[in-house]
Scaffold this motif. Structure first.
Motif, PDB file in Angstrom:
ATOM      1  N   ASP A 290       0.859  -1.179   0.000  1.00 50.21           N
ATOM      2  CA  ASP A 290       0.000   0.000   0.000  1.00 50.21           C
ATOM      3  C   ASP A 290       0.898   1.232   0.000  1.00 50.21           C
ATOM      4  O   ASP A 290       1.615   1.480   0.973  1.00 50.21           O
ATOM      5  CB  ASP A 290      -0.903  -0.012   1.232  1.00 50.21           C
ATOM      6  CG  ASP A 290      -1.915   1.133   1.251  1.00 50.21           C
ATOM      7  OD1 ASP A 290      -1.543   2.251   0.870  1.00 50.21           O
ATOM      8  OD2 ASP A 290      -3.061   0.903   1.647  1.00 50.21           O
ATOM      9  N   VAL A 458      -1.458  -4.671  -4.975  1.00 50.36           N
ATOM     10  CA  VAL A 458      -1.122  -3.251  -4.855  1.00 50.36           C
ATOM     11  C   VAL A 458      -2.363  -2.419  -4.559  1.00 50.36           C
ATOM     12  O   VAL A 458      -3.412  -2.586  -5.177  1.00 50.36           O
ATOM     13  CB  VAL A 458      -0.424  -2.744  -6.129  1.00 50.36           C
ATOM     14  CG1 VAL A 458       0.924  -3.416  -6.305  1.00 50.36           C
ATOM     15  CG2 VAL A 458      -1.274  -2.968  -7.379  1.00 50.36           C
ATOM     16  N   THR A 459      -2.224  -1.524  -3.590  1.00 52.46           N
ATOM     17  CA  THR A 459      -3.306  -0.608  -3.234  1.00 52.46           C
ATOM     18  C   THR A 459      -2.699   0.755  -2.924  1.00 52.46           C
ATOM     19  O   THR A 459      -1.485   0.946  -2.946  1.00 52.46           O
ATOM     20  CB  THR A 459      -4.103  -1.115  -2.023  1.00 52.46           C
ATOM     21  OG1 THR A 459      -3.216  -1.312  -0.917  1.00 52.46           O
ATOM     22  CG2 THR A 459      -4.810  -2.427  -2.334  1.00 52.46           C
ATOM     23  N   PRO A 464      -0.400   0.975  -7.469  1.00 51.86           N
ATOM     24  CA  PRO A 464      -0.470   0.507  -8.851  1.00 51.86           C
ATOM     25  C   PRO A 464       0.575   1.147  -9.769  1.00 51.86           C
ATOM     26  O   PRO A 464       0.973   0.549 -10.765  1.00 51.86           O
ATOM     27  CB  PRO A 464      -1.886   0.890  -9.284  1.00 51.86           C
ATOM     28  CG  PRO A 464      -2.667   0.953  -8.004  1.00 51.86           C
ATOM     29  CD  PRO A 464      -1.704   1.504  -7.003  1.00 51.86           C
ATOM     30  N   GLY A 467       3.896  -0.857  -8.518  1.00 52.04           N
ATOM     31  CA  GLY A 467       3.815  -2.271  -8.200  1.00 52.04           C
ATOM     32  C   GLY A 467       4.588  -3.180  -9.133  1.00 52.04           C
ATOM     33  O   GLY A 467       5.308  -4.084  -8.690  1.00 52.04           O
ATOM     34  N   CYS A 481      -4.114  -5.955  -9.015  1.00 54.28           N
ATOM     35  CA  CYS A 481      -4.614  -4.616  -8.714  1.00 54.28           C
ATOM     36  C   CYS A 481      -6.132  -4.670  -8.621  1.00 54.28           C
ATOM     37  O   CYS A 481      -6.817  -4.890  -9.630  1.00 54.28           O
ATOM     38  CB  CYS A 481      -4.182  -3.626  -9.796  1.00 54.28           C
ATOM     39  SG  CYS A 481      -4.730  -1.928  -9.477  1.00 54.28           S
ATOM     40  N   ALA A 485      -8.445   0.638  -6.157  1.00 52.10           N
ATOM     41  CA  ALA A 485      -7.207   0.416  -5.408  1.00 52.10           C
ATOM     42  C   ALA A 485      -6.793   1.642  -4.607  1.00 52.10           C
ATOM     43  O   ALA A 485      -6.227   1.520  -3.515  1.00 52.10           O
ATOM     44  CB  ALA A 485      -6.088   0.008  -6.366  1.00 52.10           C
ATOM     45  N   ARG A 649     -10.239   2.215 -17.067  1.00 54.92           N
ATOM     46  CA  ARG A 649     -10.509   0.931 -16.425  1.00 54.92           C
ATOM     47  C   ARG A 649     -11.997   0.610 -16.400  1.00 54.92           C
ATOM     48  O   ARG A 649     -12.388  -0.559 -16.469  1.00 54.92           O
ATOM     49  CB  ARG A 649      -9.938   0.926 -15.002  1.00 54.92           C
ATOM     50  CG  ARG A 649     -10.161  -0.388 -14.272  1.00 54.92           C
ATOM     51  CD  ARG A 649      -9.301  -0.526 -13.047  1.00 54.92           C
ATOM     52  NE  ARG A 649      -9.517  -1.838 -12.425  1.00 54.92           N
ATOM     53  CZ  ARG A 649      -8.715  -2.361 -11.510  1.00 54.92           C
ATOM     54  NH1 ARG A 649      -7.635  -1.708 -11.116  1.00 54.92           N
ATOM     55  NH2 ARG A 649      -8.980  -3.536 -10.986  1.00 54.92           N
ATOM     56  N   SER A 669      -6.558   6.024  -8.848  1.00 57.78           N
ATOM     57  CA  SER A 669      -5.221   5.461  -9.024  1.00 57.78           C
ATOM     58  C   SER A 669      -4.947   5.221 -10.496  1.00 57.78           C
ATOM     59  O   SER A 669      -5.871   5.217 -11.324  1.00 57.78           O
ATOM     60  CB  SER A 669      -5.062   4.151  -8.239  1.00 57.78           C
ATOM     61  OG  SER A 669      -5.928   3.154  -8.754  1.00 57.78           O
ATOM     62  N   LEU A 671      -2.646   2.512 -12.991  1.00 55.38           N
ATOM     63  CA  LEU A 671      -1.917   1.247 -13.039  1.00 55.38           C
ATOM     64  C   LEU A 671      -0.981   1.246 -14.245  1.00 55.38           C
ATOM     65  O   LEU A 671      -1.414   1.486 -15.376  1.00 55.38           O
ATOM     66  CB  LEU A 671      -2.901   0.078 -13.130  1.00 55.38           C
ATOM     67  CG  LEU A 671      -2.302  -1.320 -13.323  1.00 55.38           C
ATOM     68  CD1 LEU A 671      -1.450  -1.723 -12.126  1.00 55.38           C
ATOM     69  CD2 LEU A 671      -3.422  -2.343 -13.560  1.00 55.38           C
ATOM     70  N   ASN A 686     -10.610  -7.709 -10.492  1.00 52.42           N
ATOM     71  CA  ASN A 686      -9.170  -7.525 -10.343  1.00 52.42           C
ATOM     72  C   ASN A 686      -8.486  -7.532 -11.709  1.00 52.42           C
ATOM     73  O   ASN A 686      -8.909  -8.249 -12.621  1.00 52.42           O
ATOM     74  CB  ASN A 686      -8.563  -8.645  -9.496  1.00 52.42           C
ATOM     75  CG  ASN A 686      -8.967  -8.556  -8.038  1.00 52.42           C
ATOM     76  OD1 ASN A 686      -9.425  -7.513  -7.576  1.00 52.42           O
ATOM     77  ND2 ASN A 686      -8.785  -9.644  -7.305  1.00 52.42           N
TER      78      ASN A 686
END
Length: 706
Positions: A290, A458-459, A464, A467, A481, A485, A649, A669, A671, A686
């Motif tokens: 995290d 990952v948070t 992200p 990670g 992820c 997150a 996303r 977040s 990624l 996820n």
């Protein structure tokens, strides 16, 4: 009558205050990030709630539960901003806090800074009394000495007092009588008794824990009273629960009584969230990572559960050196905290080497790109210049980043090293990743594990982003992820059960145990725990219990905590307890001494209860309409600059596969999928990244999916 369909989670961090509003009827959740207001933490909470409820058009009356985690009390210990606190100890023992273990945490440092006691010597008073180790009275309590000690402390402006008498864990009578006398003479004083806060052997740890509790107790009472009032003023009449360091929650009155239990509440929620989302991908062996604005937290999850330990150090003189802080006997999820976050400041040390952290820009002024007056380069500034972040949508669009301010800050750092600005930004990113990887290697090894046997989940707002590179450095082949997150720790608050941990010192040999008395002690502790959970959730809560004991071979100085059979106990139980201890001992030390006799020192119970709102089950995010690809962005991965596709996303369907390099954005977040890696969107929501074989150490290459 309004239905209570919503639950609200509030997680105050060093940089951002995260809020999550969960709808139990649909499984959907909405989130908001608000900059933390360190001088008045409740102000940021109220502002964030107003924004979130307005955006979601939610009636505050529909909230049935509020769960809260905060760094306020930890920061008070670290920054020495707690209450004016006094100590009343057994005559001859007021200097226990300074004597400690008489052990140096760095043997060859002649100028070693030692942890400063929370109570200076002038505020440490003594009372005439003495108990033997078995609790029998050797010197009766002298009421006059107790009242004289209290009067001396009150005259110096003390508002909170810790009472720590020798061997009070074996007999609390003297401490309770002293508290009664002081309360009658000085009703405004706030009292903490070691027999209530930490009823177990080892004088230094027990005193340190009780003093820490006394130090933050007035602060906790004022803050929680104000927050409760502020929530009520917003129209939220739901009960307020507090997250504990052990991964459970409790009601406000219990939190006010023993606030020392709340010190690591935020990181504990993050570990719970990681375990939950890991199970959705069928992974029970995880390294939970995290990364927030101020620090990074790493926790091991084995068998689907975070590891809980029963000792913690606060306010370390050297942040990452064991033994340099205040020892506290509290139950906490085992984790390591690293001074590396989005706000960590990059600078050159005396040797001209680039270092990142542990100094942080925090929320005030924050990274240079926040445009709030910060001028020093930070991790977030570097990430922005590397093309990883969108200046217009950062933190869910709650702020716009100032790219030119980031350029100026990083350029100053680059000039000092004779580099160009992009190379300096890449250097910040690489150094912070290696700092975190080095700490992770040590932490995982200390727990007897190999990081290559875990998946990295990952948070946090930065997890992200970093990670995949962290996983590569650790030899980890898989990165997970979860959805949302960036606010996963806040969501973890809503996953927490009510939990109560209790401990008592017994100190008996197994082969001479009074089994009926042992069962009675366990039963009494469990009944006490049930009462706390009933006060938290109501009488209808579904409870589970675990029993453990601190055991050692006769003649040893320290114990191994061992989970033992649930009871009831009798002479035929000895073999099962012995076998459990020997297994636990060999797991730690790989062998056991040729000693037959075993001592039981402390007994422990852990009672958990369901939260009363049913099982939290966040729904898989609904796929939004439209093309997932929203554009491209120039981004640097290592020494290579590419036009990386940018994906939304929310528009990625389950089963979608993405080849790196790619940047996947959601509200809280971003990624990163590095070149050569492949990612897949699972039905659980996820995103699972498999790193390229060539990016891993040779030992892992054959295990990675092509």
């Amino acid at each position: 009558m309004t239905a209570h369909r919503h639950a609200l989670a509030i997680d105050i961090g060093g940089t951002f205050t995260d809020l999550v509003l969960y709808d139990g009827s649909t499984g959907r959740f909405a989130a908001h990030k608000e900059l933390t207001t360190p001088d008045h933490p409740a102000l940021g909470v109220v502002t964030g709630i107003r924004h979130l409820f307005a955006a979601e058009a939610v009636d505050p009356a529909t909230v049935g539960r509020v769960v809260h985690a905060t760094t306020l009390f930890t920061n008070a210990l670290i920054e020495r901003r707690g209450a004016s606190t006094g100590l009343i100890a057994t005559a001859g023992f007021r200097d226990t806090l300074e004597i400690g273990h008489e052990r140096k945490y760095e043997l060859y440092d002649l100028h070693l800074p030692l942890p400063r006691p929370l109570v200076r010597r002038a505020l440490r008073q003594e009372a005439m009394e003495r108990l033997a180790p078995d609790g029998t009275v050797e010197i009766p309590l002298d009421p006059a000495s107790v009242l004289a000690a209290a009067a001396a402390l009150v005259a110096q402006g003390v508002e909170s007092v810790a009472i720590c008498f020798l061997h009070a864990y074996a007999n609390p009578a003297h401490e309770r009588e002293a508290a009664r006398l002081i309360a009658a003479a000085h009703p405004g004083l706030i009292l903490s008794l070691s027999s209530d806060v930490s009823p177990q052997i080892r004088e230094f740890e027990r005193s340190s824990t009780t003093v820490a509790n006394a130090y933050v107790k007035p602060l906790a009472e004022r803050y929680l009273n104000r927050l409760s009032s502020d929530l009520a003023a917003l129209g939220i009449t739901a009960p307020l629960f507090m997250m504990l360091s052990n991964g459970g929650l409790t009601h406000v009155d219990e939190a006010k009584r023993v606030p020392v239990q709340l010190l690591e509440s935020g990181p504990a929620a993050g570990a719970l969230s990681a375990a939950f989302f890991g199970q959705r991908s069928g992974r029970g062996e995880l390294l939970a990572f995290d990364l927030g604005g101020t620090t990074a937290k790493l926790a091991l999850v084995t068998g689907g559960e975070p590891l809980v330990v029963h000792r913690f150090e606060a306010g370390r003189e050297r942040r990452f050196t064991s033994g340099s802080g205040l020892p506290l006997n509290i139950s906490t999820i085992e984790l390591i905290e690293i001074g590396a976050g989005g706000g960590s400041i990059a600078a050159h040390d005396a040797l001209g080497l680039l270092k990142v952290g542990p100094r942080s820009a925090g929320s005030t002024p924050g990274p240079a790109c926040y445009g709030r007056g910060g001028v020093e380069p930070t991790v977030t500034d570097g990430n922005l210049l590397l093309g990883y972040l969108d200046a217009d949508t950062f933190a869910g669009g709650t702020m716009r980043l100032d790219t030119q301010a980031a350029v100026t800050a990083v350029a100053n750092l680059a000039d000092q090293a004779g580099l160009d600005t992009p190379d300096a930004a890449a250097g910040i990113h690489a150094v912070v990743n290696e700092t975190m990887a080095a700490a992770a290697r040590v932490h995982v090894a200390e727990q007897g594990h190999d990081p290559r046997n875990f998946s990295l989940l990952v948070t946090g707002g930065g997890g992200p982003l970093h990670g995949a590179e962290l996983a590569r450095r650790l030899g980890i082949a898989e990165v997970i992820c979860p959805p949302g997150a960036g606010v996963a720790s806040a969501l973890g608050l809503l996953l927490a059960p009510a939990r109560v941990d209790r401990v008592a010192t017994v100190t008996r040999r197994l082969d001479g145990m009074d089994w009926a008395a042992l069962e009675a002690r366990f039963a009494a502790m469990e009944n006490e725990a049930r009462e706390v959970i009933a006060a938290t959730l109501g009488a209808g809560a579904v409870l589970t219990r675990r029993r453990a004991a601190d055991l050692r071979f006769l003649g040893q100085g320290y114990e191994v905590m061992t989970e033992i059979p649930p009871g009831p106990y009798g002479p035929d139980t000895e073999a099962a307890i012995r076998a459990a201890f020997e297994t636990a001992y060999e797991r730690v030390f790989s062998r056991r001494p040729a000693v037959a006799a075993i001592e039981l020192i402390n007994i422990r119970v852990s009672v958990t209860g369901s939260t009363g709102m049913g099982t939290l089950d966040p729904a898989v995010p609904v796929m939004a309409a439209g093309d997932p690809r929203t554009g491209t962005r120039r981004a640097r991965f290592g020494d290579t600059v590419v036009d990386a596709p940018v994906l939304d996303r929310r528009r990625l369907a389950a089963g979608s596969e993405i080849a790196g390099p790619a940047i996947i954005e959601e509200a809280m977040s971003t990624l990163l999928i590095p070149p050569g890696a492949r990612a897949a969107v699972e039905a659980s929501g996820n995103i699972v990244i498999r790193l390229a074989r060539s990016a891993l150490p040779a030992a892992r290459q054959k295990e990675a999916v092509q």
